[in-house]
Design an enzyme around this catalytic site. Structure first.
Site, PDB file in Angstrom:
ATOM      1  N   ARG A  90      29.387  28.895  64.427  1.00 48.84           N
ATOM      2  CA  ARG A  90      27.868  28.376  65.314  1.00 48.84           C
ATOM      3  C   ARG A  90      28.411  27.710  66.133  1.00 48.84           C
ATOM      4  O   ARG A  90      27.864  27.751  67.442  1.00 48.84           O
ATOM      5  CB  ARG A  90      27.017  27.545  64.203  1.00 48.84           C
ATOM      6  CG  ARG A  90      26.545  28.476  63.128  1.00 48.84           C
ATOM      7  CD  ARG A  90      25.841  27.523  62.278  1.00 48.84           C
ATOM      8  NE  ARG A  90      26.765  26.514  61.628  1.00 48.84           N
ATOM      9  CZ  ARG A  90      26.358  25.659  60.578  1.00 48.84           C
ATOM     10  NH1 ARG A  90      24.990  25.159  60.565  1.00 48.84           N
ATOM     11  NH2 ARG A  90      27.337  24.854  60.251  1.00 48.84           N
ATOM     12  N   SER A 128      20.835  25.613  56.808  1.00 49.15           N
ATOM     13  CA  SER A 128      20.038  25.534  55.674  1.00 49.15           C
ATOM     14  C   SER A 128      19.389  24.214  55.344  1.00 49.15           C
ATOM     15  O   SER A 128      18.185  24.131  55.128  1.00 49.15           O
ATOM     16  CB  SER A 128      20.859  26.177  54.509  1.00 49.15           C
ATOM     17  OG  SER A 128      21.136  27.408  54.654  1.00 49.15           O
TER      18      SER A 128
HETATM   19  N1  COA Z   1      23.602  30.746  60.586  1.00 47.62           N
HETATM   20  C1  COA Z   1      23.190  29.369  60.225  1.00 47.62           C
HETATM   21  N2  COA Z   1      23.479  28.902  59.292  1.00 47.62           N
HETATM   22  C2  COA Z   1      24.625  28.897  59.140  1.00 47.62           C
HETATM   23  C3  COA Z   1      25.539  30.275  59.435  1.00 47.62           C
HETATM   24  C4  COA Z   1      24.985  30.902  60.336  1.00 47.62           C
HETATM   25  N3  COA Z   1      25.454  31.821  60.690  1.00 47.62           N
HETATM   26  N4  COA Z   1      26.769  29.755  58.925  1.00 47.62           N
HETATM   27  C5  COA Z   1      26.556  28.905  58.080  1.00 47.62           C
HETATM   28  N5  COA Z   1      25.467  28.109  58.171  1.00 47.62           N
HETATM   29  C6  COA Z   1      25.122  26.933  57.564  1.00 47.62           C
HETATM   30  C7  COA Z   1      24.662  27.080  56.200  1.00 47.62           C
HETATM   31  O1  COA Z   1      23.461  27.194  56.064  1.00 47.62           O
HETATM   32  C8  COA Z   1      25.356  25.792  55.488  1.00 47.62           C
HETATM   33  O2  COA Z   1      23.984  24.748  55.854  1.00 47.62           O
HETATM   34  P1  COA Z   1      24.068  23.451  54.934  1.00 47.62           P
HETATM   35  O3  COA Z   1      25.540  22.833  55.012  1.00 47.62           O
HETATM   36  O4  COA Z   1      23.045  22.872  55.726  1.00 47.62           O
HETATM   37  O5  COA Z   1      23.792  24.126  53.775  1.00 47.62           O
HETATM   38  C9  COA Z   1      26.407  25.317  56.454  1.00 47.62           C
HETATM   39  O6  COA Z   1      26.240  26.029  57.655  1.00 47.62           O
HETATM   40  C10 COA Z   1      27.859  25.829  55.794  1.00 47.62           C
HETATM   41  O7  COA Z   1      27.537  26.389  54.810  1.00 47.62           O
HETATM   42  P2  COA Z   1      28.027  27.936  54.212  1.00 47.62           P
HETATM   43  O8  COA Z   1      28.511  28.857  55.233  1.00 47.62           O
HETATM   44  O9  COA Z   1      27.420  28.458  52.936  1.00 47.62           O
HETATM   45  O10 COA Z   1      29.302  27.412  53.781  1.00 47.62           O
HETATM   46  P3  COA Z   1      29.654  26.498  52.444  1.00 47.62           P
HETATM   47  O11 COA Z   1      30.361  25.235  53.035  1.00 47.62           O
HETATM   48  O12 COA Z   1      28.538  26.125  51.909  1.00 47.62           O
HETATM   49  O13 COA Z   1      30.377  27.307  51.490  1.00 47.62           O
HETATM   50  C11 COA Z   1      32.197  28.657  50.592  1.00 47.62           C
HETATM   51  C12 COA Z   1      31.674  27.656  51.542  1.00 47.62           C
HETATM   52  C13 COA Z   1      31.208  28.779  49.355  1.00 47.62           C
HETATM   53  C14 COA Z   1      32.605  29.715  51.124  1.00 47.62           C
HETATM   54  C15 COA Z   1      33.555  27.734  49.920  1.00 47.62           C
HETATM   55  O14 COA Z   1      32.976  26.500  49.466  1.00 47.62           O
HETATM   56  C16 COA Z   1      34.085  28.728  48.946  1.00 47.62           C
HETATM   57  O15 COA Z   1      34.738  29.538  49.249  1.00 47.62           O
HETATM   58  N6  COA Z   1      33.849  28.305  47.577  1.00 47.62           N
HETATM   59  C17 COA Z   1      34.699  29.103  46.426  1.00 47.62           C
HETATM   60  C18 COA Z   1      35.622  28.029  46.026  1.00 47.62           C
HETATM   61  C19 COA Z   1      37.023  28.345  46.991  1.00 47.62           C
HETATM   62  O16 COA Z   1      37.552  29.497  46.838  1.00 47.62           O
HETATM   63  N7  COA Z   1      37.401  27.283  47.454  1.00 47.62           N
HETATM   64  C20 COA Z   1      38.467  27.329  48.318  1.00 47.62           C
HETATM   65  C21 COA Z   1      38.056  27.792  49.660  1.00 47.62           C
HETATM   66  S1  COA Z   1      39.187  27.185  51.000  1.00 47.62           S
END
Ligand code: COA
Length: 159
Positions: A90, A128
């Site tokens: 973003r 979110s």
């Molecule tokens: N448009 C709008 N919002 C976006 C977006 C987009 N294109 N891309 C990301 N976001 C926002 C999300 O809504 C989220 O907002 P929030 O923090 O307010 O909830 C934020 O950006 C980032 O969230 P997201 O993209 O969902 O990533 P995350 O950090 O919550 O999830 C995982 C990351 C689930 C991918 C990661 O934790 C994972 O892979 N977990 C599995 C365990 C693992 O393998 N760990 C090692 C990873 S190195």
């Protein structure tokens, strides 16, 4: 078949996520939206609710599947024969975290490639958490999420 995984917590799915899903669906034969537990976050919606909401948003995309997973993303990708991980960028502020995740995932499995799609400018400020904050305070989230998601947010906060 080129299969990509688009992981995230999607709590809840916004138009910003949908933009990335639609564009990824154009680039790959199959896209698996993978809803995960982020251990650092306390979600508003259950995993099942999040999967339901994403499935409803993606019904027009025939090559998109929605699943949830626990455990490592790289393992989920391998189990589903995916070679690519899609992430949305973003703003510059996303870069450091995304860079760290991409390098970690590559270290865990060198076969997997992370592909970044740059968010459309009109969604680059969205998250979110921002949507949840507006909804919790009774604000209008119709520019950020679908009516279905807006209704579910309303039910969580105001019923
Ligand atoms: N448009 C709008 N919002 C976006 C977006 C987009 N294109 N891309 C990301 N976001 C926002 C999300 O809504 C989220 O907002 P929030 O923090 O307010 O909830 C934020 O950006 C980032 O969230 P997201 O993209 O969902 O990533 P995350 O950090 O919550 O999830 C995982 C990351 C689930 C991918 C990661 O934790 C994972 O892979 N977990 C599995 C365990 C693992 O393998 N760990 C090692 C990873 S190195």
């Amino acid at each position: 078949m080129r299969i990509a995984v688009y992981p995230g917590s999607f709590d809840p799915i916004t138009y910003g996520h949908l933009d990335i899903i639609e564009r990824a669906a154009d680039l790959f034969d199959k896209v698996i939206v993978a809803v995960s537990v982020n251990s650092g976050k306390k979600p508003l919606f259950t995993i099942e609710e999040r999967v339901e909401m994403i499935t409803a948003e993606c019904h027009h995309l025939k090559n998109v599947e929605v699943r949830h997973f626990r455990g490592l993303l790289v393992d989920f990708a391998v189990q589903n024969n995916a070679r690519s991980i899609v992430r949305g960028l973003r703003a510059v502020s996303d870069f450091e975290y995304e860079f760290q995740m991409a390098l970690t995932n590559r270290k865990l499995n060198a076969q997997l490639e992370t592909i970044f799609l740059v968010s459309q400018p009109n969604y680059s400020f969205l998250s979110s958490s921002i949507v949840k904050e507006i909804a919790s305070l009774g604000g209008d989230v119709s520019g950020f999420v679908s009516q279905n998601v807006a209704n579910r947010l309303h039910n969580k906060y105001h019923r």
